[in-house]
Design a protein around this motif. Structure first.
Motif, short mmCIF file in Angstrom:
data_model
loop_
_atom_site.label_atom_id
_atom_site.label_comp_id
_atom_site.label_asym_id
_atom_site.label_seq_id
_atom_site.Cartn_x
_atom_site.Cartn_y
_atom_site.Cartn_z
N LEU A 329 -7.57 35.78 40.52
CA LEU A 329 -5.94 35.47 40.93
C LEU A 329 -5.42 36.42 41.47
O LEU A 329 -6.35 37.47 41.42
CB LEU A 329 -5.07 35.98 39.51
N GLY A 330 -4.98 35.53 42.86
CA GLY A 330 -4.54 36.51 44.11
C GLY A 330 -3.14 36.39 44.19
O GLY A 330 -1.94 35.96 44.07
N GLY A 331 -3.05 37.08 45.54
CA GLY A 331 -1.61 37.78 46.00
C GLY A 331 -1.10 36.81 47.06
O GLY A 331 0.18 36.67 47.47
N ASP A 332 -2.13 35.66 47.82
CA ASP A 332 -1.40 35.26 48.92
C ASP A 332 -0.96 34.06 48.31
O ASP A 332 -1.62 33.37 47.32
CB ASP A 332 -2.39 34.73 49.48
N PHE A 333 -0.42 33.31 49.15
CA PHE A 333 -0.08 32.03 48.77
C PHE A 333 0.25 31.23 50.49
O PHE A 333 1.17 31.42 51.35
CB PHE A 333 1.10 31.15 47.52
N TYR A 334 0.13 29.96 50.83
CA TYR A 334 0.83 29.42 51.44
C TYR A 334 1.56 28.03 50.85
O TYR A 334 1.11 26.74 49.70
CB TYR A 334 -0.37 28.70 52.91
N ASP A 335 2.12 27.09 51.66
CA ASP A 335 2.94 26.41 51.11
C ASP A 335 4.24 25.32 52.36
O ASP A 335 3.99 25.86 53.08
CB ASP A 335 4.54 26.50 50.40
N PHE A 336 3.68 24.05 52.16
CA PHE A 336 4.20 22.48 52.56
C PHE A 336 5.50 22.60 52.21
O PHE A 336 5.53 22.03 50.79
CB PHE A 336 3.59 22.06 53.24
N LEU A 337 6.74 22.39 52.69
CA LEU A 337 7.62 21.87 51.77
C LEU A 337 8.68 20.84 53.06
O LEU A 337 8.70 20.81 54.11
CB LEU A 337 9.27 23.10 52.01
N GLU A 338 8.25 19.91 52.38
CA GLU A 338 9.07 18.47 53.39
C GLU A 338 10.60 18.39 52.83
O GLU A 338 10.83 18.34 51.90
CB GLU A 338 8.36 17.09 52.51
N LEU A 339 11.01 18.47 54.27
CA LEU A 339 13.25 18.77 54.06
C LEU A 339 13.06 18.16 55.03
O LEU A 339 12.35 17.19 55.95
CB LEU A 339 12.87 19.60 54.24
N PRO A 340 14.06 16.52 54.10
CA PRO A 340 15.09 15.60 55.11
C PRO A 340 16.00 16.43 55.98
O PRO A 340 16.33 17.61 56.36
CB PRO A 340 15.87 14.62 53.74
N PRO A 341 16.14 15.82 57.60
CA PRO A 341 15.30 14.28 57.68
C PRO A 341 14.03 14.99 58.88
O PRO A 341 14.09 15.50 59.90
CB PRO A 341 16.67 13.45 58.60
N ASP A 342 13.15 14.78 58.32
CA ASP A 342 11.85 14.98 59.01
C ASP A 342 11.92 15.74 60.16
O ASP A 342 11.19 16.10 60.87
CB ASP A 342 11.57 13.51 60.85
N VAL A 356 -3.51 39.96 37.97
CA VAL A 356 -2.50 39.23 37.37
C VAL A 356 -0.39 39.29 38.48
O VAL A 356 0.23 38.57 37.84
CB VAL A 356 -2.38 39.81 35.43
N ARG A 357 -0.49 40.75 38.39
CA ARG A 357 0.59 40.85 38.68
C ARG A 357 1.18 40.38 39.74
O ARG A 357 2.01 39.78 39.81
CB ARG A 357 0.69 42.62 38.33
N ALA A 358 -0.05 40.92 40.57
CA ALA A 358 0.31 40.00 42.34
C ALA A 358 0.25 37.82 42.32
O ALA A 358 1.44 37.87 42.73
CB ALA A 358 -0.21 39.88 43.36
N SER A 359 -0.71 37.64 41.53
CA SER A 359 -0.15 36.14 40.98
C SER A 359 1.21 35.82 40.40
O SER A 359 1.73 34.72 40.74
CB SER A 359 -0.80 35.93 39.80
#
Length: 525
Positions: A329-342, A356-359
């Motif tokens: 379990l890790g405390g890092d994350f990355y994400d992509f959010l598709e937001l309108p318009p384009d 666990v706590r960080a996750s």
């Protein structure tokens, strides 16, 4: 009814009888308590010489108050036992009569010794079966209960108690008993500092004998012992590889002085029991650890599903990602959010701590960011709302760094805000720019505010965002990889006109080459 043949062979009895007759020339028979002979006549016909109405003389063979047999003299020998010349003349002298009684005592001692020997053998066999059963038990409480009952049975005691040391080693906690009342068990705590008996047992590893628990000044609860009916006791240590684990107390309802065999037997039981207790504890811990590992693996799979499997694809953008957790379990994350318009939202986050706590914090921040980014355009307001959620739901000391930006995929207009995160690097025309505009970390101050910056990407620009696990990677000289090496590695790959994926892999390769086999201490994104 007990009889000589319970513990002595008739061949041995016959041999004793024959030797006596050969020595004294006096015919005797060794008989059952009921009177019938156990042995054959040493001199055939010797009893037949007696008149039928004459009564034989029987010398009892006694074990305490119990008669287990007789030595029978023939009526003729009995009638002549006090007169006449010595045995050479065929008459039974006073010395010979005393010898008969002495022989009865010898046979009684042979009987008693053989009885004790067989009892010991049976006890040892029982002990072997029971202690062998200790190792088959994996449940700690079952082991403790079995040991308490085994001690009571093998030593024929009134009761037994097992107390184990507390985690801090200051108190002996009751863990198993046999034949003790709840009232006695609730008599009060046993602190090692207050109990001289238990302290002596634990410090020396020796067995301590208590002749009378009701009057011994070393006993803490004499009144309770009197009410329970406890008199004598034996206290022995549970030692494993020289380390005390607890004590066993054996109690009797009558005054009893334990012999060397009983003490030795208790020592053997304690040694076997201590090993079984430690093994059961280790087994329990291993089962718990295995269960925890399975749960962590499942949680890790759930968390990894929160990480995008692959980056989105746009004609104007080349996006690549690398995620290397330090633990399941890790405390890092990355994400992509598709937001309108384009519009495409880009987020890189590093939560304080690991495991666990960080996750859990990571999942909470990700959910909050997704919820607010979908409905709020102003980036500063998005971060403020995520910060408020984090402050409301976590303790002081739980915080996270976050870099969040939104790019219009057609115009390449980029708006970002940095919430205390490691500044991403913008490579443009061979130069490096650090994206630092924003504010403090999330989760500390409910009233925090963040600024944002707007810029436009040019063709060939490279944006490299990462977490501090990349910067702080250490080699064996305790040197950090550092931002300068990251910049140099990225510039090398960019100069070779590499793809986004090749640039990211080259930076990671340079970090690994720098750190070697040194253990990683943080997630890398």
């Amino acid at each position: 009814m007990a009889t000589l043949t319970d513990y002595l062979d008739t061949e041995i009895l016959q041999q004793v009888q024959d030797n006596f007759t050969a020595l004294t020339r006096v015919p005797i028979r060794i008989c059952h308590p009921d009177g019938w002979p156990l042995t054959n006549e040493s001199e055939p016909g010797s009893d037949a010489q007696a008149d039928e109405q004459d009564k034989p003389c029987d010398v009892p063979i006694e074990i305490g108050p119990q008669v287990v047999g007789y030595i029978r003299l023939s009526p003729d020998s009995a009638a002549r036992r006090e007169t006449g010349p010595p045995a050479a003349g065929g008459r039974l002298s006073g010395d010979a009569m005393r010898f008969v009684r002495l022989m009865a005592g010898v046979i009684a001692r042979m009987y008693d010794r053989e009885k004790q020997l067989r009892t010991r053998v049976e006890e040892l066999a029982t002990l072997y079966r029971l202690t062998a059963g200790f190792t088959d038990q994996h449940d700690l409480q079952n082991v403790l209960d079995m040991v308490a009952q085994t001690v009571t049975d093998v030593l024929d005691a009134m009761a037994c108690s097992i107390r184990m040391l507390s985690d801090d080693g200051n108190e002996l906690l009751i863990k198993a008993v046999a034949n003790l009342s709840p009232e006695y068990l609730e008599k009060g705590p046993i602190l090692v500092a207050d109990s001289s008996i238990d302290r002596q047992v634990l410090e020396t590893g020796e067995v301590v004998y208590i002749a009378d628990e009701q009057s011994d000044p070393r006993v803490l609860y004499k009144t309770e012992a009197r009410q329970e009916g406890i008199v004598s006791a034996l206290c022995a240590p549970l030692m494993y590889k020289g380390r005390p684990e607890g004590v066993i107390h054996v109690y009797t309802a009558e005054p009893h002085e334990f012999d060397w065999f009983e003490v030795s037997l208790l020592r053997v039981i304690c040694a076997q029991a201590a090993a079984a207790i430690v093994n059961a504890r280790l087994y329990t811990e291993a089962v718990k650890a295995a269960t925890m590992r399975r749960e962590l693996n499942l949680a890790g799979e759930v968390q990894r599903r929160m990480i995008p499997a692959e980056p989105p694809k746009y004609p104007s953008l080349d996006i690549a990602t690398i995620y290397v957790p330090c633990f399941q379990l890790g405390g890092d994350f990355y994400d992509f959010l598709e937001l309108p318009p384009d519009n495409l939202g880009l987020a890189v986050c590093d939560v304080v701590g690991k495991g666990v706590r960080a996750s859990l914090l990571m999942a909470s921040i990700r959910a909050s960011l997704r919820a607010h980014a979908a409905n709020v355009y102003d980036m500063s307001h998005v971060l403020a709302k995520v910060n408020r959620d984090l402050c409301d739901d976590t303790l002081l000391g739980d915080f996270a760094t976050l870099f969040y930006g939104v790019i219009e995929v057609n115009t390449l207009r980029f708006t970002y805000a940095n919430a205390g995160h490691m500044p991403p690097l913008l490579f443009r025309g061979g130069k490096v720019c650090h994206l630092t505009t924003g504010g403090g970390v999330l989760g500390i101050d409910l009233e925090s505010h963040w600024r944002h910056e707007v810029m436009t990407f040019n063709k060939g620009d490279v944006l490299l965002a990462f977490t501090d696990g990349l910067v702080e990677a250490m080699n064996f000289h305790d040197e950090q990889f550092g931002r300068q090496r990251i910049e140099a590695a990225a510039l090398t790959a960019i100069g070779q006109d590499c793809s986004a994926e090749a640039i990211a892999k080259h930076v990671l390769w340079e970090m690994r080459r720098f750190a070697g086999l040194q253990k990683r201490l943080d997630d890398i994104t």
